[in-house]
Write a protein that holds these residues in place. Sequence first.
Motif, PDB file in Angstrom:
ATOM      1  N   ALA A 128      18.221  54.924  71.230  1.00  0.00           N
ATOM      2  CA  ALA A 128      16.767  54.912  71.395  1.00  0.00           C
ATOM      3  C   ALA A 128      16.392  55.936  72.462  1.00  0.00           C
ATOM      4  N   GLU A 129      16.259  55.494  73.710  1.00  0.00           N
ATOM      5  CA  GLU A 129      15.834  56.397  74.781  1.00  0.00           C
ATOM      6  C   GLU A 129      16.823  57.529  75.072  1.00  0.00           C
ATOM      7  N   ASP A 130      18.144  57.241  74.956  1.00  0.00           N
ATOM      8  CA  ASP A 130      19.147  58.237  75.358  1.00  0.00           C
ATOM      9  C   ASP A 130      19.776  58.977  74.178  1.00  0.00           C
ATOM     10  N   ARG A 131      19.132  58.927  73.014  1.00  0.00           N
ATOM     11  CA  ARG A 131      19.743  59.560  71.845  1.00  0.00           C
ATOM     12  C   ARG A 131      19.950  61.064  72.001  1.00  0.00           C
ATOM     13  N   PRO A 132      19.055  61.834  72.666  1.00  0.00           N
ATOM     14  CA  PRO A 132      19.350  63.265  72.816  1.00  0.00           C
ATOM     15  C   PRO A 132      20.641  63.507  73.603  1.00  0.00           C
ATOM     16  N   VAL A 133      20.879  62.683  74.620  1.00  0.00           N
ATOM     17  CA  VAL A 133      22.109  62.821  75.411  1.00  0.00           C
ATOM     18  C   VAL A 133      23.328  62.485  74.555  1.00  0.00           C
ATOM     19  N   LEU A 134      23.222  61.401  73.778  1.00  0.00           N
ATOM     20  CA  LEU A 134      24.327  61.001  72.915  1.00  0.00           C
ATOM     21  C   LEU A 134      24.660  62.093  71.904  1.00  0.00           C
ATOM     22  N   LEU A 135      23.651  62.599  71.207  1.00  0.00           N
ATOM     23  CA  LEU A 135      23.878  63.629  70.193  1.00  0.00           C
ATOM     24  C   LEU A 135      24.433  64.913  70.809  1.00  0.00           C
ATOM     25  N   ARG A 136      23.914  65.281  71.956  1.00  0.00           N
ATOM     26  CA  ARG A 136      24.392  66.511  72.612  1.00  0.00           C
ATOM     27  C   ARG A 136      25.849  66.355  73.062  1.00  0.00           C
ATOM     28  N   THR A 137      26.187  65.176  73.597  1.00  0.00           N
ATOM     29  CA  THR A 137      27.556  64.946  74.071  1.00  0.00           C
ATOM     30  C   THR A 137      28.538  64.975  72.910  1.00  0.00           C
ATOM     31  N   VAL A 138      28.189  64.321  71.818  1.00  0.00           N
ATOM     32  CA  VAL A 138      29.049  64.326  70.636  1.00  0.00           C
ATOM     33  C   VAL A 138      29.234  65.749  70.123  1.00  0.00           C
ATOM     34  N   ALA A 139      28.151  66.513  70.074  1.00  0.00           N
ATOM     35  CA  ALA A 139      28.231  67.895  69.603  1.00  0.00           C
ATOM     36  C   ALA A 139      29.103  68.746  70.529  1.00  0.00           C
ATOM     37  N   ASP A 140      29.029  68.505  71.832  1.00  0.00           N
ATOM     38  CA  ASP A 140      29.820  69.281  72.796  1.00  0.00           C
ATOM     39  C   ASP A 140      31.319  69.078  72.585  1.00  0.00           C
ATOM     40  N   TYR A 141      31.707  67.857  72.255  1.00  0.00           N
ATOM     41  CA  TYR A 141      33.126  67.585  72.037  1.00  0.00           C
ATOM     42  C   TYR A 141      33.584  68.068  70.662  1.00  0.00           C
ATOM     43  N   GLY A 142      32.651  68.169  69.711  1.00  0.00           N
ATOM     44  CA  GLY A 142      32.963  68.735  68.409  1.00  0.00           C
ATOM     45  C   GLY A 142      33.973  67.960  67.591  1.00  0.00           C
ATOM     46  N   MET A 143      33.921  66.633  67.685  1.00  0.00           N
ATOM     47  CA  MET A 143      34.869  65.836  66.908  1.00  0.00           C
ATOM     48  C   MET A 143      34.143  64.776  66.106  1.00  0.00           C
ATOM     49  N   GLN A 144      34.852  64.171  65.151  1.00  0.00           N
ATOM     50  CA  GLN A 144      34.264  63.129  64.324  1.00  0.00           C
ATOM     51  C   GLN A 144      34.091  61.847  65.141  1.00  0.00           C
ATOM     52  N   VAL A 145      32.956  61.189  64.924  1.00  0.00           N
ATOM     53  CA  VAL A 145      32.698  59.926  65.608  1.00  0.00           C
ATOM     54  C   VAL A 145      32.157  58.912  64.604  1.00  0.00           C
ATOM     55  N   ALA A 146      32.186  57.648  65.000  1.00  0.00           N
ATOM     56  CA  ALA A 146      31.548  56.576  64.246  1.00  0.00           C
ATOM     57  C   ALA A 146      30.890  55.644  65.253  1.00  0.00           C
ATOM     58  N   LEU A 147      29.597  55.385  65.056  1.00  0.00           N
ATOM     59  CA  LEU A 147      28.857  54.515  65.963  1.00  0.00           C
ATOM     60  C   LEU A 147      28.989  53.057  65.550  1.00  0.00           C
ATOM     61  N   VAL A 148      29.002  52.192  66.552  1.00  0.00           N
ATOM     62  CA  VAL A 148      28.747  50.766  66.363  1.00  0.00           C
ATOM     63  C   VAL A 148      27.607  50.457  67.323  1.00  0.00           C
ATOM     64  N   VAL A 149      26.475  50.022  66.790  1.00  0.00           N
ATOM     65  CA  VAL A 149      25.280  49.851  67.619  1.00  0.00           C
ATOM     66  C   VAL A 149      25.064  48.366  67.911  1.00  0.00           C
ATOM     67  N   GLU A 150      25.016  48.037  69.188  1.00  0.00           N
ATOM     68  CA  GLU A 150      24.780  46.656  69.600  1.00  0.00           C
ATOM     69  C   GLU A 150      23.392  46.193  69.147  1.00  0.00           C
ATOM     70  N   ASP A 151      23.277  44.917  68.853  1.00  0.00           N
ATOM     71  CA  ASP A 151      21.990  44.366  68.424  1.00  0.00           C
ATOM     72  C   ASP A 151      20.916  44.627  69.470  1.00  0.00           C
ATOM     73  N   GLY A 152      19.734  44.985  68.992  1.00  0.00           N
ATOM     74  CA  GLY A 152      18.613  45.263  69.873  1.00  0.00           C
ATOM     75  C   GLY A 152      17.403  45.646  69.046  1.00  0.00           C
ATOM     76  N   PRO A 153      16.396  46.255  69.664  1.00  0.00           N
ATOM     77  CA  PRO A 153      15.200  46.661  68.925  1.00  0.00           C
ATOM     78  C   PRO A 153      15.542  47.670  67.831  1.00  0.00           C
ATOM     79  N   PRO A 154      14.721  47.758  66.775  1.00  0.00           N
ATOM     80  CA  PRO A 154      14.939  48.765  65.729  1.00  0.00           C
ATOM     81  C   PRO A 154      14.926  50.174  66.314  1.00  0.00           C
ATOM     82  N   TYR A 155      15.667  51.069  65.695  1.00  0.00           N
ATOM     83  CA  TYR A 155      15.741  52.443  66.176  1.00  0.00           C
ATOM     84  C   TYR A 155      15.711  53.391  64.987  1.00  0.00           C
ATOM     85  N   ARG A 156      15.308  54.628  65.243  1.00  0.00           N
ATOM     86  CA  ARG A 156      15.310  55.640  64.192  1.00  0.00           C
ATOM     87  C   ARG A 156      16.752  55.993  63.835  1.00  0.00           C
ATOM     88  N   PRO A 157      17.076  56.083  62.547  1.00  0.00           N
ATOM     89  CA  PRO A 157      18.448  56.371  62.147  1.00  0.00           C
ATOM     90  C   PRO A 157      18.945  57.703  62.700  1.00  0.00           C
TER      91      PRO A 157
END
Length: 280
Positions: A128-157
């Motif tokens: 939600a709030e920190d998605r730009p940081v998450l996406l940028r960090t994943v892109a910086d490492y350049g590897m395959q990832v899979a998210l598991v998202v803890e229950d909480g408010p709805p979020y944009r896919p």
Amino acid sequence: MDLRDRLLVQVSVRDVYDAVTLAGHPGSGLVFTGQAGHDAVRMARRSGYDGPLLADRRRYAGSARLRGTARLSADWIADQVEAGATAPLTDSGYIGKGDHESLHAVLEQAIQWDGVIAVLPVHTRWVAEDRPVLLRTVADYGMQVALVVEDGPPYRPLPLPLLSAGVPALAALAHGAEWAAIGVREVLRHLYPEPHEIRGGWRRGGARSAFVPERLEFVPVERLGDGTCGCSTCHGRPLRRLASADEIEVNTHNAKVLHRLHNRLLRSTHRERWWQELTA
């Protein structure tokens, strides 16, 4: 063996004998969940299953879950490769709200292995709030990832693969994720915050939910209405009959109607718009 565009079925290791029934159609695959997940992968391969197979150790869940700074197991990676997994998943710990140290710890360790998928079990704030940081960090490492998202408010896919998901797995595929996995029972469709009250249960004959396409949600079988289902399990009969059905029959219905919805998604020329219209 390609994971692209796959909607996987996530099961527990005790489901190994039913698993092929649930994921025997094109475009599917299996995720075995638990410490013996690699053994279940091996059993499925020996039985002749040739679809994608993954093993999720799920050390990130439960009251004794580990933090993401925990050391990843090289033996766990090697066991998956030896068993015939499509790609090994890391046995990551939980990445809490604002826990940048854990996020980097998982990715720093995972990058040492070629072809490994780094599992990122994250607090909902990361998507939600920190998605730009998450996406940028994943892109910086350049590897395959899979998210598991803890229950909480709805979020944009996000355009990242999902494990242990429900309907958001379809949303992720519609928004560019390479693959996603839907759990066969409640506990495998959620990452519950701790402490929590367990819902859904692991035991056979416990709480069951049926997927209702018109509502795009899993509904407890005791609350199913008068609608009918035309899948090859239900044959046009009322959905409410599943209240007295075995768990495997309920889960087979779920797999078939989700497969049908997945096929519609794959045939759409603009997946994101198709999903928006469907959920509108």
